[in-house]
Structure formats: structure tokens, C-alpha cells
Enzyme design. Structure first.
Site, PDB file in Angstrom:
ATOM      1  N   ASP A 104      97.685  56.219  47.449  1.00 22.54           N
ATOM      2  CA  ASP A 104      96.956  55.124  48.397  1.00 22.54           C
ATOM      3  C   ASP A 104      95.745  55.336  47.735  1.00 22.54           C
ATOM      4  O   ASP A 104      95.413  55.280  45.572  1.00 22.54           O
ATOM      5  CB  ASP A 104      96.803  56.592  49.320  1.00 22.54           C
ATOM      6  CG  ASP A 104      96.020  55.941  50.700  1.00 22.54           C
ATOM      7  OD1 ASP A 104      96.319  54.492  51.470  1.00 22.54           O
ATOM      8  OD2 ASP A 104      95.962  57.274  51.648  1.00 22.54           O
ATOM      9  N   LYS A 117      87.859  58.233  52.757  1.00 21.94           N
ATOM     10  CA  LYS A 117      88.786  56.990  52.581  1.00 21.94           C
ATOM     11  C   LYS A 117      88.226  56.879  54.584  1.00 21.94           C
ATOM     12  O   LYS A 117      88.087  57.562  55.107  1.00 21.94           O
ATOM     13  CB  LYS A 117      90.023  57.972  52.556  1.00 21.94           C
ATOM     14  CG  LYS A 117      90.448  57.782  51.217  1.00 21.94           C
ATOM     15  CD  LYS A 117      92.140  58.367  51.022  1.00 21.94           C
ATOM     16  CE  LYS A 117      93.219  57.738  51.888  1.00 21.94           C
ATOM     17  NZ  LYS A 117      92.964  56.345  51.473  1.00 21.94           N
ATOM     18  N   GLY A 118      89.199  56.180  55.149  1.00 26.47           N
ATOM     19  CA  GLY A 118      89.874  55.734  56.047  1.00 26.47           C
ATOM     20  C   GLY A 118      88.895  54.275  56.613  1.00 26.47           C
ATOM     21  O   GLY A 118      88.527  53.937  57.560  1.00 26.47           O
ATOM     22  N   GLU A 126      96.794  59.455  56.684  1.00 27.47           N
ATOM     23  CA  GLU A 126      96.572  59.127  55.332  1.00 27.47           C
ATOM     24  C   GLU A 126      96.289  61.016  55.138  1.00 27.47           C
ATOM     25  O   GLU A 126      97.065  61.617  53.939  1.00 27.47           O
ATOM     26  CB  GLU A 126      95.944  58.459  55.129  1.00 27.47           C
ATOM     27  CG  GLU A 126      95.955  57.221  55.282  1.00 27.47           C
ATOM     28  CD  GLU A 126      94.763  56.132  54.638  1.00 27.47           C
ATOM     29  OE1 GLU A 126      94.991  55.159  54.251  1.00 27.47           O
ATOM     30  OE2 GLU A 126      93.386  56.858  54.823  1.00 27.47           O
ATOM     31  N   LYS A 144      84.701  51.085  43.702  1.00 28.70           N
ATOM     32  CA  LYS A 144      84.730  52.444  44.646  1.00 28.70           C
ATOM     33  C   LYS A 144      84.583  53.528  43.856  1.00 28.70           C
ATOM     34  O   LYS A 144      84.110  54.616  44.636  1.00 28.70           O
ATOM     35  CB  LYS A 144      86.450  52.651  45.047  1.00 28.70           C
ATOM     36  CG  LYS A 144      87.247  51.031  45.476  1.00 28.70           C
ATOM     37  CD  LYS A 144      86.149  51.083  46.726  1.00 28.70           C
ATOM     38  CE  LYS A 144      87.036  50.293  47.610  1.00 28.70           C
ATOM     39  NZ  LYS A 144      87.912  48.896  46.959  1.00 28.70           N
TER      40      LYS A 144
END
Length: 248
Positions: A104, A117-118, A126, A144
Site C-alpha cells: 500500500d 493513511k486515508g 486498508e 511522505k
């Protein structure tokens, strides 16, 4: 550990995403973390999609066979189907509720490999997939990588719509500023694949993600938070000068 791609110019963010996704898939195959017959969770978003594409290429060239995928969103499921990757539910007997590996992306990654995340509003599925995997690999471009989570990129919190006001009050008591995520080319809030809404939450000062993951999830009406702290992922991230680094 790092790998270098010789390049004459600085790579764009999109080029970094393709580079790191391809390098991650090939490295995981070389290290026998991806092998024929595996059950693999596949993530959502702009870095996960090149990884899905390259996985399909390695299936097409015969390197991998009998790969069973569990998708974390409609976006990923549709893409897998277009590429010919068989898609299953986590509940299917062939999967049995557990995966060998999930691949991911992430919106933020701190020095402990804790994640936010999201950003694509798929955090619930996820997390279900990731937390039911033996191994976890993250692919990301270098932007990131951060020192602290939640002070620059907002933490997504998936909520039941009827509890929005009370949840915002509880999050504000934890020091967060909350914004209901609005749709693009759609009137009103974003609705997730699971039919819920998203609050995006920012803090002015660094927070303790491992503590807040449980604390936020304990608020009545919260479905899931975008803090991912209970895993130990292998993180692949690229830089604009063509390097891919691996942080385990």
C-alpha cells in the site's frame, strides 16, 4: 539500504511514484516476499496503482502464478479486474480472513514507520486488510517522509454521520482542528466505500500516534482512524534524484 536509478534530471513526484512502486515489487519478488500462490492485499491511491500495474506485469510474464488479491477500494478492485488480477473478498474461503502480504501507499511516514493513511478515503478497508496480513510493505515518494505525524497532512477519521458533532467535540478536546471532507464534483461530504463520512484532523503540536490511535477509536461513532501504528512495515521510498531507499 538504497538503490539508484541513473538519471540526468530530477524526477517529478509522479515519476518517483512509478520508480518506487516498480522497485518495491521487484525487490519483494527477489527477496521471496512475493511468490506464486500468495494471498496479497492491494492498497489504494496514486502510488499503490503503479505497484498493482507492475504486479500484473509480473503475472503476465510468468514470474508469478496463482496470485489471489484482496482490494482495499472500488478503485483498486476495478483496476485489478482491468489488469486480469483475480480479486477476492477477505471472507472468501480461498483467503480465509488472512493475507500473506499487503502492499500500500501512505500519506505520512514518521521515523518509527508509523503511518497516516486515508487521503483516498479508503482507510477502513486498508486497515482491515493491513492488520490481517503477515507482512506489510509501504511504497511512497520522498515527500511522505516526515518527523511527526498529523501536524501537516491531516489525519483522516472515518465516522458515522449521526455522531459528527459529538465526535468533533471529542477530537477538539484532544487538541485537533477538524474539517468535514467535502466531495469534488459532488455536492456535500465525501462518502467512503463503506458509506461513512471523513473528518480531517490537524494538530498544532506533535502528538503520540500510538496512543491516539486507540483513544480516537474509543470515541462513540468513530469507525476508524488513519493512524497505522500496530504494524512494522517495510517502507520503500524514492527521491527526486532517482534513489529508492528501504527502511525496515
Amino acid at each position: 539500504m538504497h538503490y539508484t536509478k541513473k538519471c540526468m534530471k530530477m524526477l517529478s513526484q509522479n515519476e518517483q511514484k512509478v520508480l518506487v512502486a516498480y522497485k518495491a515489487i521487484d525487490t519483494l519478488i527477489e527477496e521471496k516476499k512475493i511468490f506464486s500462490g500468495m494471498k496479497i492485499g492491494l492498497g489504494t491511491g496514486s502510488t499503490a496503482m503503479p505497484a498493482v500495474k507492475h504486479l500484473a506485469e509480473r503475472i503476465a510474464d510468468g514470474t508469478l502464478t496463482d496470485i489471489k488479491a484482496v482490494a482495499t477500494s472500488f478503485q483498486t478492485a476495478n483496476y485489478c479486474q482491468d489488469l486480469g488480477i483475480p480479486v477476492y473478498s477477505l471472507n472468501d474461503r480461498a483467503i480465509g480472513g488472512h493475507l500473506d502480504l499487503t502492499i500500500d501507499g501512505a500519506d505520512e511516514i514518521d521515523p518509527r514507520n508509523y503511518l497516516i493513511k486515508g487521503g483516498g478515503a479508503a482507510l477502513l478497508r486498508e486497515k482491515i486488510v493491513a492488520y490481517n496480513s503477515t507482512n506489510y510493505a509501504i511504497v511512497a515518494d520522498g515527500s511522505k517522509i516526515v518527523d511527526d505525524l498529523g501536524t501537516k497532512f491531516p489525519l483522516p477519521v472515518e465516522i458515522i454521520a449521526e455522531a459528527r458533532v459529538s465526535i468533533i467535540a471529542a477530537l477538539e478536546a484532544m487538541g485537533a482542528t477538524c474539517t468535514l471532507r467535502e466531495g469534488v464534483r459532488k455536492c456535500g461530504p465525501v462518502i467512503t466505500d463503506c458509506g461513512n463520512q471523513i473528518l480531517d484532523c490537524l494538530w498544532k503540536e506533535p502528538v503520540f500516534p500510538a496512543e491516539l490511535e486507540d483513544k480516537i477509536n474509543s470515541i462513540p461513532g468513530v469507525v476508524e482512524t488513519g493512524f497505522f501504528t500496530k504494524l512494522h512495515p517495510t517502507v520503500f521510498f524514492s527521491t527526486e534524484d532517482g534513489e529508492v531507499e528501504i527502511r525496515r
